[in-house]
Design an enzyme around this catalytic site. Structure first.
Site, short mmCIF file in Angstrom:
data_model
loop_
_atom_site.label_atom_id
_atom_site.label_comp_id
_atom_site.label_asym_id
_atom_site.label_seq_id
_atom_site.Cartn_x
_atom_site.Cartn_y
_atom_site.Cartn_z
N ASP A 1 1.76 7.28 -7.21
CA ASP A 1 2.00 7.89 -5.91
C ASP A 1 3.35 8.60 -5.87
O ASP A 1 3.60 9.43 -4.99
CB ASP A 1 1.97 6.82 -4.80
CG ASP A 1 0.69 6.87 -3.98
OD1 ASP A 1 0.00 7.92 -4.02
OD2 ASP A 1 0.38 5.88 -3.30
N LYS B 1 -11.43 7.33 -4.10
CA LYS B 1 -10.58 7.29 -5.29
C LYS B 1 -11.29 6.61 -6.45
O LYS B 1 -11.26 7.09 -7.59
CB LYS B 1 -9.27 6.58 -4.97
CG LYS B 1 -8.33 7.39 -4.09
CD LYS B 1 -7.18 6.55 -3.55
CE LYS B 1 -6.31 7.37 -2.60
NZ LYS B 1 -5.30 6.57 -1.91
N GLN C 1 -2.54 1.06 -1.40
CA GLN C 1 -2.98 1.91 -0.28
C GLN C 1 -2.16 1.59 0.97
O GLN C 1 -2.05 0.43 1.39
CB GLN C 1 -4.47 1.68 0.00
CG GLN C 1 -5.04 2.56 1.09
CD GLN C 1 -5.05 4.03 0.69
OE1 GLN C 1 -5.44 4.38 -0.40
NE2 GLN C 1 -4.61 4.87 1.61
#
Length: 296
Positions: free
Chosen positions: A121, A54, A98
């Site tokens: 997200d 990422k 994460q």
């Protein structure tokens, strides 16, 4: 017939190119650089790989990447304090924590502490509610990637019969909402669905996101249907570890009109859509027009 292969790797590269163009325009015309902050707690090997990827791709499209790596023993209070700091940082437009988190941390509490406008997200309860009611939201990356590929392949999805296999909050439920938003007739199926093969056989679009290796055989697929395989499962075959999807690729490809492979299908789209969401969040935060083609 042999199915057309929907190349997620190539499509993700195209999306990243579009993101890079938007980032360059934001810098040139407005003096703004989108910023993505990724928080990693602990040393889960898979998570470390994801975070590195990422960060690399964020920088490659011209955005600012902020990585925060915390010890596995980090307290909930310290993690929430960091998120609060990022929420109030105007240079950070997207925040991603994460998952999975160490067991002593409450994932729901942590996710819902992220400012909804920076929740790239799309997991915050406010974004879930906005998506479910057809309002502007941050959309989970994997379903957004699936939708982009379906739109690219079909053009209009209006009136198509779609079956989503899997009811997770991360993929299944938001995928169904996105398909409804594009005027599909949508069924959410799962392991307890009665006559599951017959339910799947009527679908023009099948999105498999159940997390079971090769659960969906080819004879469940209607001839000419489009199959989006979200599953990524590691199994042993012929003495080797291989990645397979939730769909038996060979038999499904013999009947489908189009299908995503595993690997190389949906997977690459997830990070590409994370970058797209960050640009979208940046534009919204600054009252600018959203990037065309990169949102739901």
């Amino acid at each position: 017939m042999a199915a057309n292969i929907i190349d997620g790797k190539a499509f993700a590269a195209k999306v990243r190119g579009q993101v890079a163009e938007h980032v360059a325009r934001l810098k040139e015309e407005h003096g703004i650089t989108p910023g993505l902050a990724v928080v990693l707690v602990g040393e889960d090997p898979a998570s470390q790989v994801y975070v590195r990827s990422k960060g690399k791709q964020t920088v490659e499209v011209g955005m600012n990447s902020y990585e925060h790596k915390l010890d596995a023993e980090t307290s909930e209070a310290d993690l929430l304090a960091l998120i609060d700091q990022l929420n109030n940082d105007p240079t950070v437009h997207g925040i991603l924590v994460q998952l999975p988190l160490p067991k002593h941390l409450d994932e729901d509490l942590v996710i819902n502490s992220i400012a909804p406008a920076k929740d790239v997200d799309g997991f915050h309860i406010s974004n879930v509610g906005l998506l479910g009611t057809g309002q502007k939201s941050m959309v989970p990356c994997t379903p957004l990637g699936c939708l982009m590929m379906l739109r690219d392949y079909h053009g209009s999805l209006s009136g198509m019969d779609a079956v989503v296999i899997g009811r997770s909050n991360i993929v299944g439920k938001p995928m169904a909402q996105l398909l409804l938003g594009d005027s599909c007739t949508v069924t959410i199926a799962h392991s307890r669905t009665k006559d599951l093969p017959d339910v799947v056989r009527r679908a023009d679009i099948v999105v498999a996101a159940v997390g079971r290796p090769e659960m969906v055989p080819g004879d469940w697929i209607k001839v000419g249907a489009t199959v989006i395989d979200v599953g990524i499962n590691r199994i042993e075959r012929d003495g080797k570890n291989v990645l397979v999807g939730d769909v038996d690729f060979a038999s499904a490809a013999a009947r489908a009109g189009a299908i995503t492979p595993v690997p190389g299908g949906v997977g690459p789209m997830t990070i590409a859509c994370l970058l797209a969401n960050t640009v979208t969040a940046c534009c919204r935060a600054n009252g600018l027009a959203e990037p065309e083609g990169l949102t739901a």
